[in-house]
Design a protein around this motif. Structure first.
Motif: not given
Length: 300
Positions: A18-35, A202-210
């Motif tokens: 559940l943590v693995g699903i939820t953390a990147p799911a909201i993290g992608i919006y925080l990364v886009q918002r530079r937060q 943050v990090v899974p989102v940054a990794a996926a963006q590669q």
């Protein structure tokens, strides 16, 4: 696998998924918002909720949820109205939350710094059945928001002014994003820990963006990577007797390094394919058209 014979590991693995699903799911919006560091700040505030839970003999997870949601709302209000003093107010909020957590847990009859450590850095053996129930409910809320409102949240994260012009309730969506991030922090604190949860956002989102620039593909890869590293870190923690939170974060950073290395030749192949697809007679993008040469010489 012998680890599934133990009830505490079954609970820990469920919480890890559940943590693995939820953390990147909201993290992608925080990364886009530079937060990207918002989760770290909320984690500091949630410590006060954990301490209050021990002091009032209430569930630390639910108390941390309430306090972190309040803290997230205050963070958004400070961002809107703080102006030049906003960073000072945020610093006081973050460090006050940490200090409050330490103070309350030491004032609690059954509290100790050892109890707080398990919430700061995660602990497999302390995930109780009530914790799993709370995590499931909170994770359901996070998934419902991040998937059900993905178009609206993406629009606000990309360009608030454009979203406001199109009629979206920007302030309400910003508050909802902050509240969802706060809920995610409390979902993750039993496995990853309050001080390390921001990395999993943050990090899974940054990794996926590669590998991709598409929002949908980035979302899917980030969530898949989050689930992989949380399960891998939990299993490694069980067999090697190492802290789960630190193990998960190190695995996540390792995945980022590997995907970054793999993306370089992929980007070169894409560039060569794009160059090969361009018609042979195409002029360079920055070349001046021949018909404009004389005019350009006289400044037209």
């Amino acid at each position: 696998m012998d680890l599934l014979d133990y009830a505490f590991m079954q609970r820990a693995l469920l919480a890890a998924v559940l943590v693995g699903i939820t953390a990147p799911a909201i993290g992608i919006y925080l990364v886009q918002r530079r937060q990207a560091l918002m989760g770290d700040g909320i984690g500091h505030v949630a410590m006060t909720g954990v301490g209050l839970g021990f002091l009032l003999n209430a569930s630390p997870v639910w108390m941390a949820t309430a306090v972190s949601v309040l803290g997230a709302v205050l963070m958004e209000l400070i961002r809107w109205y703080g102006r030049t003093r906003g960073d000072i107010a945020l610093a006081m909020l973050f460090y006050g939350g940490m200090a409050g957590g330490v103070m309350f847990i030491n004032l609690a009859p059954a509290g100790s710094n050892a109890n707080l450590t398990s919430y700061l850095f995660g602990s497999l053996s302390t995930v109780s059945s009530s914790d799993v129930t709370a995590i499931c409910l909170l994770a359901g809320f996070v998934v419902l928001v991040t998937l059900g409102l993905r178009r609206q949240l993406f629009a606000v994260s990309q360009d608030e002014e454009f979203a406001r012009v199109t009629g979206l309730p920007v302030r309400a969506l910003n508050l909802l994003t902050a509240v969802t991030a706060a809920v995610t922090v409390t979902v993750a604190m039993r496995v990853v820990g309050l001080l390390l949860v921001s990395a999993l956002m943050v990090v899974p989102v940054a990794a996926a963006q590669q590998l991709t620039r598409s929002f949908a593909a980035t979302f899917a890869i980030a969530v898949a990577l989050g689930v992989t590293v949380t399960i891998g870190g939990t299993v490694t923690s069980y067999y090697q007797d190492v802290p789960p939170g630190a193990t998960i974060v190190l695995l996540t950073i390792g995945a980022f390094v590997l995907l970054t290395a793999a993306s370089a030749p992929l980007a070169r192949r894409r560039a060569r394919a794009a160059a090969a697809a361009r018609p042979a007679g195409d002029p360079a993008e920055c070349a001046i058209p021949a018909s404009r040469g004389a005019a350009d010489e006289i400044g037209v």
